[in-house]
Design a protein around this motif. Structure first.
Motif, PDB file in Angstrom:
ATOM      1  N   GLN A  25       2.510 -40.290 -22.707  1.00 59.37           N
ATOM      2  CA  GLN A  25       2.209 -38.841 -22.432  1.00 59.37           C
ATOM      3  C   GLN A  25       1.429 -38.139 -22.967  1.00 59.37           C
ATOM      4  OE1 GLN A  25       6.372 -37.900 -23.881  1.00 59.37           O
ATOM      5  NE2 GLN A  25       7.390 -38.048 -22.137  1.00 59.37           N
ATOM      6  N   THR A  26       0.758 -38.519 -24.150  1.00 59.87           N
ATOM      7  CA  THR A  26      -0.269 -37.850 -24.579  1.00 59.87           C
ATOM      8  C   THR A  26      -1.620 -38.282 -23.989  1.00 59.87           C
ATOM      9  OG1 THR A  26      -0.973 -39.268 -26.639  1.00 59.87           O
ATOM     10  CG2 THR A  26       0.476 -37.324 -26.848  1.00 59.87           C
ATOM     11  N   MET A  27      -1.508 -39.345 -23.104  1.00 62.52           N
ATOM     12  CA  MET A  27      -2.598 -40.058 -22.354  1.00 62.52           C
ATOM     13  C   MET A  27      -2.652 -39.452 -21.112  1.00 62.52           C
ATOM     14  SD  MET A  27      -2.348 -43.689 -24.388  1.00 62.52           S
ATOM     15  CE  MET A  27      -3.424 -44.625 -23.246  1.00 62.52           C
ATOM     16  N   ASP A  28      -1.757 -38.518 -20.649  1.00 61.41           N
ATOM     17  CA  ASP A  28      -1.477 -38.212 -19.428  1.00 61.41           C
ATOM     18  C   ASP A  28      -1.157 -39.273 -18.403  1.00 61.41           C
ATOM     19  OD1 ASP A  28      -2.076 -35.638 -19.663  1.00 61.41           O
ATOM     20  OD2 ASP A  28      -4.330 -35.671 -19.817  1.00 61.41           O
ATOM     21  N   LEU A  29      -0.243 -40.073 -19.066  1.00 61.05           N
ATOM     22  CA  LEU A  29       0.374 -41.230 -17.808  1.00 61.05           C
ATOM     23  C   LEU A  29       1.542 -40.463 -17.230  1.00 61.05           C
ATOM     24  CD1 LEU A  29       0.486 -44.325 -20.173  1.00 61.05           C
ATOM     25  CD2 LEU A  29      -1.427 -43.451 -18.347  1.00 61.05           C
ATOM     26  N   GLY A  30       1.645 -40.743 -15.919  1.00 60.77           N
ATOM     27  CA  GLY A  30       2.697 -40.189 -15.422  1.00 60.77           C
ATOM     28  C   GLY A  30       3.932 -40.953 -15.128  1.00 60.77           C
ATOM     29  N   THR A  31       5.097 -40.535 -14.718  1.00 64.34           N
ATOM     30  CA  THR A  31       6.294 -41.475 -14.949  1.00 64.34           C
ATOM     31  C   THR A  31       6.210 -42.819 -14.225  1.00 64.34           C
ATOM     32  OG1 THR A  31       7.367 -39.405 -14.502  1.00 64.34           O
ATOM     33  CG2 THR A  31       8.718 -41.386 -14.456  1.00 64.34           C
ATOM     34  N   THR A  32       5.399 -42.987 -13.344  1.00 71.38           N
ATOM     35  CA  THR A  32       5.356 -44.368 -12.497  1.00 71.38           C
ATOM     36  C   THR A  32       4.366 -45.209 -13.640  1.00 71.38           C
ATOM     37  OG1 THR A  32       4.806 -43.003 -10.587  1.00 71.38           O
ATOM     38  CG2 THR A  32       4.822 -45.416 -10.458  1.00 71.38           C
ATOM     39  N   SER A  33       3.310 -44.495 -14.101  1.00 72.39           N
ATOM     40  CA  SER A  33       2.729 -45.513 -14.976  1.00 72.39           C
ATOM     41  C   SER A  33       3.263 -45.815 -16.365  1.00 72.39           C
ATOM     42  CB  SER A  33       1.260 -44.686 -15.469  1.00 72.39           C
ATOM     43  OG  SER A  33       0.359 -44.682 -14.309  1.00 72.39           O
ATOM     44  N   ILE A  34       3.822 -44.927 -16.791  1.00 72.40           N
ATOM     45  CA  ILE A  34       4.940 -45.187 -18.142  1.00 72.40           C
ATOM     46  C   ILE A  34       5.882 -46.381 -17.836  1.00 72.40           C
ATOM     47  CG2 ILE A  34       6.741 -44.242 -19.783  1.00 72.40           C
ATOM     48  CD1 ILE A  34       5.024 -41.743 -19.677  1.00 72.40           C
ATOM     49  N   ILE A  35       6.345 -46.120 -16.685  1.00 71.49           N
ATOM     50  CA  ILE A  35       7.533 -47.067 -16.351  1.00 71.49           C
ATOM     51  C   ILE A  35       6.732 -48.693 -16.157  1.00 71.49           C
ATOM     52  CG2 ILE A  35       8.862 -48.411 -14.697  1.00 71.49           C
ATOM     53  CD1 ILE A  35       9.877 -45.388 -14.108  1.00 71.49           C
ATOM     54  N   ARG A  36       5.433 -48.485 -15.537  1.00 72.49           N
ATOM     55  CA  ARG A  36       4.796 -49.898 -15.185  1.00 72.49           C
ATOM     56  C   ARG A  36       3.948 -50.488 -16.276  1.00 72.49           C
ATOM     57  NH1 ARG A  36      -0.506 -49.680 -11.720  1.00 72.49           N
ATOM     58  NH2 ARG A  36      -1.331 -51.758 -12.431  1.00 72.49           N
ATOM     59  N   HIS A  37       3.364 -49.562 -17.180  1.00 73.84           N
ATOM     60  CA  HIS A  37       2.559 -49.986 -18.408  1.00 73.84           C
ATOM     61  C   HIS A  37       3.337 -50.087 -19.674  1.00 73.84           C
ATOM     62  CE1 HIS A  37      -1.162 -50.051 -15.729  1.00 73.84           C
ATOM     63  NE2 HIS A  37      -0.809 -48.913 -15.574  1.00 73.84           N
ATOM     64  N   ILE A  38       4.737 -49.453 -19.712  1.00 71.69           N
ATOM     65  CA  ILE A  38       5.179 -49.313 -21.087  1.00 71.69           C
ATOM     66  C   ILE A  38       6.206 -49.842 -21.266  1.00 71.69           C
ATOM     67  CG2 ILE A  38       5.821 -47.915 -23.047  1.00 71.69           C
ATOM     68  CD1 ILE A  38       3.826 -45.818 -22.224  1.00 71.69           C
ATOM     69  N   ILE A  39       7.287 -49.093 -20.066  1.00 73.11           N
ATOM     70  CA  ILE A  39       8.831 -49.703 -20.219  1.00 73.11           C
ATOM     71  C   ILE A  39       9.007 -51.254 -19.528  1.00 73.11           C
ATOM     72  CG2 ILE A  39      11.067 -49.175 -19.200  1.00 73.11           C
ATOM     73  CD1 ILE A  39      10.283 -46.181 -19.317  1.00 73.11           C
ATOM     74  N   ILE A  40       8.418 -51.428 -18.552  1.00 77.96           N
ATOM     75  CA  ILE A  40       8.647 -52.988 -17.916  1.00 77.96           C
ATOM     76  C   ILE A  40       8.023 -54.005 -18.906  1.00 77.96           C
ATOM     77  CG2 ILE A  40       8.318 -54.643 -16.149  1.00 77.96           C
ATOM     78  CD1 ILE A  40       9.583 -52.500 -14.749  1.00 77.96           C
ATOM     79  N   PRO A  41       6.930 -53.689 -19.389  1.00 78.60           N
ATOM     80  CA  PRO A  41       6.464 -54.854 -20.234  1.00 78.60           C
ATOM     81  C   PRO A  41       7.137 -54.914 -21.512  1.00 78.60           C
ATOM     82  CG  PRO A  41       4.543 -53.345 -19.731  1.00 78.60           C
ATOM     83  CD  PRO A  41       5.624 -52.911 -18.950  1.00 78.60           C
TER      84      PRO A  41
END
Lengths: 234, 264
Positions: free
Chosen positions: B165-181
């Motif tokens: 969030q502090t890197m200005d990632l949107g929800t889609t990016s957070i799901i793709r880069h953080i939650i899924i992996p």
């Protein structure tokens, strides 16, 4: 000059207890501010509000959106290489070039493709610093970023942070409970206690600052007293 | 120098391997002797020698390979359905409170059901063709996949999401880069477990009214008391299970290469 942070009467409470009780804070561009306080003094809460991770009512809450954060833990994504961690979320066609430069600045050009879990504590924290700086923030928020490093690594990180600050000139807000860290680095030191600022000190001493300097010694003693470490001597 | 260090270590490992091999080999020898002396009737259990001979006969006639392909395709179809459905359901209930409230309770209730007992219902619904077999495989495998992925998503370190969030990632990016992996290690455990359930379901499903596949060969052999054929088919099931598990392990080793325990 428009301040990067302009906060009036900020109050944050958890379960009825006020952690921040009417805080005023302004920060000018390029200014290095240290926020000292005991654990539980509300300093991390304040930093989270400044980072946009928490919200709280205030009379005025004006904040730059160009800010980035380095936390106490590196918080790198373990499944991305160091360079991909730094480049993540950069909206720039040359994101990887920028990330390479940023990692070079923190002395990690040889670790670009390393997995974060193979880094030492100091390397991981330098990667986190690169990740924050590559976004060219106007406001760099540091939440006790050196607290879990060994003493020698910490001193080297102090030099690195000062060098990067001189080069990029972001305003820095460093949250710490290490008194010497605050005295060595900051232009201005604020002491937070029970939700209030109880002291503000401008440190007009040239850097690098020496610990055996009489002026830094006086400031350190005063701060330690504020934090309740030294008994009042009168 | 390095050979001097390596030599004894390798010899030690070899000795350890040999000592672990000793008792299975001894069992095989006892089994073979019991069969040859007539102590163990082939109507109870064929001897190792006969089993090997039968295996080569079944391979040569093409019967075993055909059955193997049919059975493998059933697992592939059923498991693919389970994988897609399990991932979709887990994403919905893992990523939203509303989805969790809608999806998780019924899944948890169905999980409590002994799913192999559903076979009679599946036959009533889908007849005796491919559908009940594929359906049973899918139904069995979906739970491990759903449960592990859902748990993996819920167990993601909040701190990493905050950093995003502090890197200005949107929800889609957070799901793709953080939650899924971040949930991938759990999902892969579920995939391996789901595969073993899939093979188990297939074994049961193929016993009923199959006209092809390894299960059919087993039923046919049962009618003629060919215990050698039955054992060969069971071994094939085991080998197929091991192979698919090995495949997932390979995927795991690549996808999770960032974990120190995988590369060191």
């Amino acid at each position: 000059m428009i301040p990067l942070v302009d906060i009036r009467q900020l109050t944050r409470s958890f379960g009825g207890a006020a952690v921040l009780d009417g805080i005023d804070l302004t920060t000018a561009p390029g200014e290095f501010v240290a926020l000292l306080g005991r654990s539980g003094s509300g300093k991390t809460t304040l930093l989270r509000i400044l980072a946009g991770l928490d919200t709280a009512p205030a009379e005025k809450l004006q904040l730059t959106t160009r800010r980035s954060v380095v936390f106490q833990e590196p918080r790198l994504l373990p499944w991305k290489s160091v360079i991909d961690n730094v480049a993540l979320g950069l909206r720039h066609p040359d994101a990887r070039t920028l990330a390479t430069q940023a990692l070079d600045e923190v002395g990690l050009s040889h670790r670009l493709d390393a997995w974060p879990l193979t880094l030492s504590g100091g390397e991981a924290q330098r990667s986190a610093l690169a990740r924050a700086l590559v976004r060219e923030p106007e406001l760099l928020l540091l939440d006790e970023p050196f607290a879990s490093l060994d003493a020698l690594t910490r001193l080297r990180m102090h030099e690195l942070v000062l060098a990067l600050w001189r080069k990029h000139r972001p305003a820095v807000l460093l949250v710490t409970h290490d008194v010497w860290e605050a005295v060595a680095l900051a232009d201005r030191i604020l002491v937070l206690d029970q939700g209030h600022f109880i002291r503000e000190i401008n440190v007009d001493i040239d850097r690098p600052r020496r610990r055996d300097d009489r002026r830094t010694g006086r400031i350190e003693a005063a701060l330690l007293e504020d934090l309740g470490v030294l008994p009042t001597q009168d | 120098m390095s050979r001097a260090i390596e030599g004894p270590a390798r010899a030690g490992r070899l000795a350890q391997f040999a000592s672990r091999l000793a008792s299975p080999v001894a069992l095989l020898v006892i089994w073979q002797i019991a069969s040859m002396t007539g102590l163990l009737s082939p109507r109870i259990l064929a001897g190792p020698g006969d089993i090997v001979a039968t295996a080569s006969r079944l391979i040569a006639s093409g019967e075993l390979i055909n059955g193997l392909i049919v059975s493998f395709l059933r697992v592939l179809a059923g498991f693919s359905i389970a994988l897609v459905a399990g991932i979709v359901l887990a994403l919905i209930s893992g990523l939203s409170r509303f989805g969790e409230a809608v999806i998780d309770p019924p899944v948890q209730m169905l999980k409590a059901m002994p799913f192999l007992g559903l076979l009679p219902l599946f036959i009533l619904w889908f007849g005796i063709g491919e559908m009940p077999k594929i359906g049973l495989v899918a139904f069995g495998a979906i739970f491990p996949i759903y449960l592990t992925l859902y748990g993996g998503i819920r167990g993601i370190d909040r701190k990493l999401i905050e950093a995003g969030q502090t890197m200005d990632l949107g929800t889609t990016s957070i799901i793709r880069h953080i939650i899924i992996p971040g949930a991938l290690p759990s999902l892969l455990v579920g995939v391996r477990y789901g595969l073993s359930v899939a093979w188990l379901s297939l074994v049961v499903g193929e016993q009923i009214n199959a006209s092809s596949g390894i299960g059919y060969t087993i039923s046919y052999a049962r009618d003629f008391m060919q215990t050698d054929v039955i054992v060969v088919c069971l071994l094939v099931y085991a080998i197929l299970g091991l192979l698919t598990d090995g495949l997932v392990r390979m995927i795991e080793a690549y996808a999770l290469r960032w974990r120190p325990e995988v590369f060191g």
